[in-house]
Design a protein around this motif. Structure first.
Motif, short mmCIF file in Angstrom:
data_model
loop_
_atom_site.label_atom_id
_atom_site.label_comp_id
_atom_site.label_asym_id
_atom_site.label_seq_id
_atom_site.Cartn_x
_atom_site.Cartn_y
_atom_site.Cartn_z
N THR A 207 0.81 -1.21 0.00
CA THR A 207 0.00 0.00 0.00
C THR A 207 0.84 1.26 0.00
N VAL A 208 1.90 1.28 0.78
CA VAL A 208 2.74 2.49 0.84
C VAL A 208 3.37 2.79 -0.51
N LEU A 209 3.77 1.79 -1.26
CA LEU A 209 4.33 2.02 -2.59
C LEU A 209 3.26 2.54 -3.53
N ARG A 210 2.06 2.01 -3.44
CA ARG A 210 0.95 2.53 -4.27
C ARG A 210 0.73 4.02 -4.01
N ARG A 211 0.76 4.39 -2.73
CA ARG A 211 0.54 5.79 -2.37
C ARG A 211 1.66 6.69 -2.91
N VAL A 212 2.89 6.24 -2.77
CA VAL A 212 4.01 7.04 -3.27
C VAL A 212 3.92 7.18 -4.79
N LEU A 213 3.60 6.11 -5.48
CA LEU A 213 3.47 6.18 -6.95
C LEU A 213 2.32 7.11 -7.34
N ALA A 214 1.24 7.10 -6.57
CA ALA A 214 0.11 7.98 -6.86
C ALA A 214 0.50 9.45 -6.72
N VAL A 215 1.37 9.75 -5.76
CA VAL A 215 1.83 11.12 -5.56
C VAL A 215 2.85 11.51 -6.63
N LEU A 216 3.81 10.61 -6.88
CA LEU A 216 4.87 10.93 -7.84
C LEU A 216 4.38 10.88 -9.29
N CYS A 217 3.42 10.02 -9.55
CA CYS A 217 2.93 9.81 -10.92
C CYS A 217 1.40 9.80 -10.90
N PRO A 218 0.78 10.95 -10.69
CA PRO A 218 -0.68 10.97 -10.53
C PRO A 218 -1.45 10.46 -11.73
N ASP A 219 -0.87 10.51 -12.89
CA ASP A 219 -1.56 10.05 -14.09
C ASP A 219 -1.22 8.60 -14.42
N GLU A 220 -0.66 7.87 -13.47
CA GLU A 220 -0.19 6.49 -13.62
C GLU A 220 0.55 6.32 -14.94
N PRO A 221 1.84 6.39 -14.87
CA PRO A 221 2.62 6.34 -16.10
C PRO A 221 2.36 5.07 -16.90
N ALA A 222 2.38 5.22 -18.20
CA ALA A 222 2.12 4.08 -19.08
C ALA A 222 3.16 2.98 -18.91
N GLN A 223 4.31 3.33 -18.36
CA GLN A 223 5.37 2.34 -18.23
C GLN A 223 5.15 1.39 -17.05
N ILE A 224 4.22 1.72 -16.14
CA ILE A 224 3.95 0.85 -14.98
C ILE A 224 2.48 0.46 -14.98
N VAL A 225 2.26 -0.83 -14.83
CA VAL A 225 0.90 -1.34 -14.71
C VAL A 225 0.83 -2.09 -13.39
N ILE A 226 -0.17 -1.79 -12.58
CA ILE A 226 -0.35 -2.49 -11.31
C ILE A 226 -1.35 -3.62 -11.53
N GLU A 227 -0.93 -4.83 -11.18
CA GLU A 227 -1.78 -6.00 -11.30
C GLU A 227 -2.15 -6.49 -9.92
N GLU A 228 -3.38 -6.94 -9.77
CA GLU A 228 -3.86 -7.39 -8.47
C GLU A 228 -3.77 -8.90 -8.29
N GLN A 229 -3.75 -9.67 -9.37
CA GLN A 229 -3.72 -11.12 -9.24
C GLN A 229 -2.33 -11.61 -8.86
N GLU A 230 -2.30 -12.77 -8.27
CA GLU A 230 -1.02 -13.36 -7.89
C GLU A 230 -0.29 -13.84 -9.15
N ALA A 231 1.01 -13.82 -9.07
CA ALA A 231 1.82 -14.33 -10.18
C ALA A 231 1.58 -15.83 -10.30
N SER A 232 1.66 -16.33 -11.52
CA SER A 232 1.42 -17.77 -11.72
C SER A 232 2.61 -18.60 -11.38
#
Length: 111
Positions: free
Chosen positions: A86-111
């Motif tokens: 959660t803390v990383l999500r918050r920092v990214l939201a502050v630093l990159c409010p428009d969610e940069p196209a280079q980062i995608v946040i996925e919620e599912q577990e890795a296979s």
């Protein structure tokens, strides 16, 4: 506060896919491991996934390294981060409010 805590960072390949699983903390004592892992994971520009579901801490320099690694990715091959803390999500939201196209946040577990 005691200095007896020693930070650890474990980085391993995601089974069956291109990417890394990261366990532990990214701080001054583990920053070199983190930098090397990010550089090798993004070296060829292929789509890369980072499972951060077991990342317990990441300092500001570690976050900057993550953003720099994402910026090295071509626009068609974003860096996917899986279940970041959660803390990383918050920092990214502050630093990159428009969610940069280079980062995608996925919620599912890795296979």
């Amino acid at each position: 506060m005691s200095d007896s805590h020693i930070s650890q960072l474990q980085v391993s390949q995601l089974p069956g896919e291109r990417g890394l699983q990261v366990i532990g903390a990214v701080d001054l004592s583990t920053r070199e491991i983190w930098r090397d892992a990010l550089e090798s994971a993004t070296a060829d520009g292929s789509p890369t996934r980072l499972d951060l579901s077991e990342l317990s801490f990441i300092d500001t320099r570690g976050t900057s390294m993550l953003l720099a690694a994402a910026q090295r990715q071509p626009g068609t091959a974003p860096l996917a981060i899986i279940r970041p803390p959660t803390v990383l999500r918050r920092v990214l939201a502050v630093l990159c409010p428009d969610e940069p196209a280079q980062i995608v946040i996925e919620e599912q577990e890795a296979s």
